[in-house]
Design an enzyme around this catalytic site. Sequence first.
Site, mmCIF file in Angstrom:
data_model
loop_
_atom_site.group_PDB
_atom_site.id
_atom_site.type_symbol
_atom_site.label_atom_id
_atom_site.label_comp_id
_atom_site.label_asym_id
_atom_site.label_seq_id
_atom_site.Cartn_x
_atom_site.Cartn_y
_atom_site.Cartn_z
ATOM 1 N N ASP A 45 0.861 -1.178 0.000
ATOM 2 C CA ASP A 45 0.000 0.000 0.000
ATOM 3 C C ASP A 45 0.906 1.240 0.000
ATOM 4 O OD1 ASP A 45 -2.259 1.645 0.104
ATOM 5 O OD2 ASP A 45 -3.253 0.404 1.603
ATOM 6 N N GLU A 58 -10.354 6.663 4.961
ATOM 7 C CA GLU A 58 -9.339 6.039 5.806
ATOM 8 C C GLU A 58 -9.374 6.553 7.256
ATOM 9 O OE1 GLU A 58 -5.656 4.958 3.872
ATOM 10 O OE2 GLU A 58 -6.540 5.318 1.907
#
Length: 609
Positions: free
Chosen positions: A291, A497
């Site tokens: 990521d 997020e």
Amino acid sequence: MVVNEESSCVYKNGDAPVEARVKDLLSRMTLPEKIGQMTQIERRVASHAAFTDFFIGSVLNAGGSVPFEDAKSSDWADMIDSFQRSALASRLGIPIIYGTDAVHGNNNVYGATVFPHNIGLGATRDPDLVRRIGAATALEVRASGVHWAFAPCVAVLRDPRWGRCYESYGEDPGLVCEMTSLVSGLQGVPPEEHPNGYPFVAARKNVVACVKHFVGDGGTDKGINEGNTIASYEDLEKIHIPPYLKCLAQGVSTVMASYSSWNGTRLHADRFLLTEILKEKLGFKGFLVSDWEGLDRLSEPQGSNYRYCIKTAVNAGIDMVMVPFKYEQFIQDMTDLVESGEISMARVNDAVERILRVKFVAGLFEYPLTDRSLLPTVGCKEHRELAQEAVRKSLVLLKNGKNADKPFLPLDRNARRILVTGTHADDLGYQCGGWTKTWFGLSGRITIGTTLLDAIKEAVGDKTEVIYEKTPSKETLASSEGFSYAIVAVGEPPYAETMGDNSELKISFNGSDIVTAVAEIIPTLVILISGRPVVLEPTVLEKTEALVAAWLPGTEGQGMADVIFGDYDFEGKLPVSWFKRVEHLPLDAQANSYDSLFPFGFGLTSKPV
């Protein structure tokens, strides 16, 4: 006799078997070229020299990182093709693979169709619809020059306090498994004899998919983003791994590692899960990508001792590193680690083999540049109608009438005068949520689409007067006797997020107060636009006539009007349990102590059975 080197290059022969092409190309590559393939950089640091001197193998854009404001798909294609031409000018001419977070349509691009977020698609219980959305998304993504979509997210949601709740299809592993049909939409459906775990991409109109975030991202303690999933391996296997098996069976080409930890070990450093389980036991033959700055998070303070971070992650099984900015340092440290033997040449070769395999399977060597004939598909009528269908099917009716024998919905489209109010009634950005045009999302007319208010005005009769106020004024409420009913749209602002982590889960902008003020005076339908269940105060539940969970429906607000005015019935079922109070979280539908406000799978219809 002179042998033409071009014709003797097996890797340049589109008719040769993929594995033969991989083997041939790998044998020709230097260490710098191999490490370049393992390096993914952000488009803002891409340059001609990055490809010709450092042999960079992949580029991505962050959410909100755009060529310029409101850049259209053709502008994106121009940019990506310019990067590709630079890559093709390198010694071996290995094309780049360009990736983007196309998580509900090609959502970074102005004018693209924005579909409901995954939580809403989970409510549809319709895998074929999700597959069709994948196919439509693939067309719009390819039209912009992009080859690779970082989707689907197959997190099994255990706690709505998590800031990525809306990226999950729901709390039930079986439901999430069904919705992995997105992979076959994005990549195409592999033939029956296709080997399990081997990457597959059907044609130029398809994209490389990326299942994420391996593994347990939706199960962190207290729903903390990038947190710690405390579970036995048996629980991982029962709850969080099943969707990956479904994706591997569909030939998913790439997997993204999770920022989160499993029992205190960060996934980016977990060789057992990344290599022994995913690659060896489950037979995954595509490549594993980190990521964004996922390696930096392996040290405290973040980004310190970068050499250690690289060594740990690559040896754990990461094949491609989403660096994304400091690529020269990454390449230098990676080179030192290989030359010192701390990362073996065998590990490098395995990583590069996997990356090249996906590039060959995806047809990037034969067709490296954008197919401009796909541009008319972007935001086209068929795709917007598909998104509208998805909105219709995602709506969950939680309440219909204060008395069961007197349903409030469907609404009368020929009512004389109606009030439309609330922070979310006329805000396309709020309707789309996070990961739309930017990372966190925005407010206002951020792209092309239809708000709830637009849709209501289009749906009602010629003689119906629609009064709209974002916040209802005292004067309007004082003259309430003239209103047949009110539609109040409230919910959450956009987020993404960690910024979306929320321990309170209240309706934002005093939404409960707005609902109560209106519902005390006018018969009221409440439409909740949110990425997850939120606290429903007793007064909201008691005073409203009807309550609809609309999730984050995207650009096609007509889908909401289609259902509330009765052209279609409600079909949506809750993909996640609706809690009574945050103190009760997390809920487990399998537990004896399960006590929800609305259980998993709940959803009313407005028409008599």
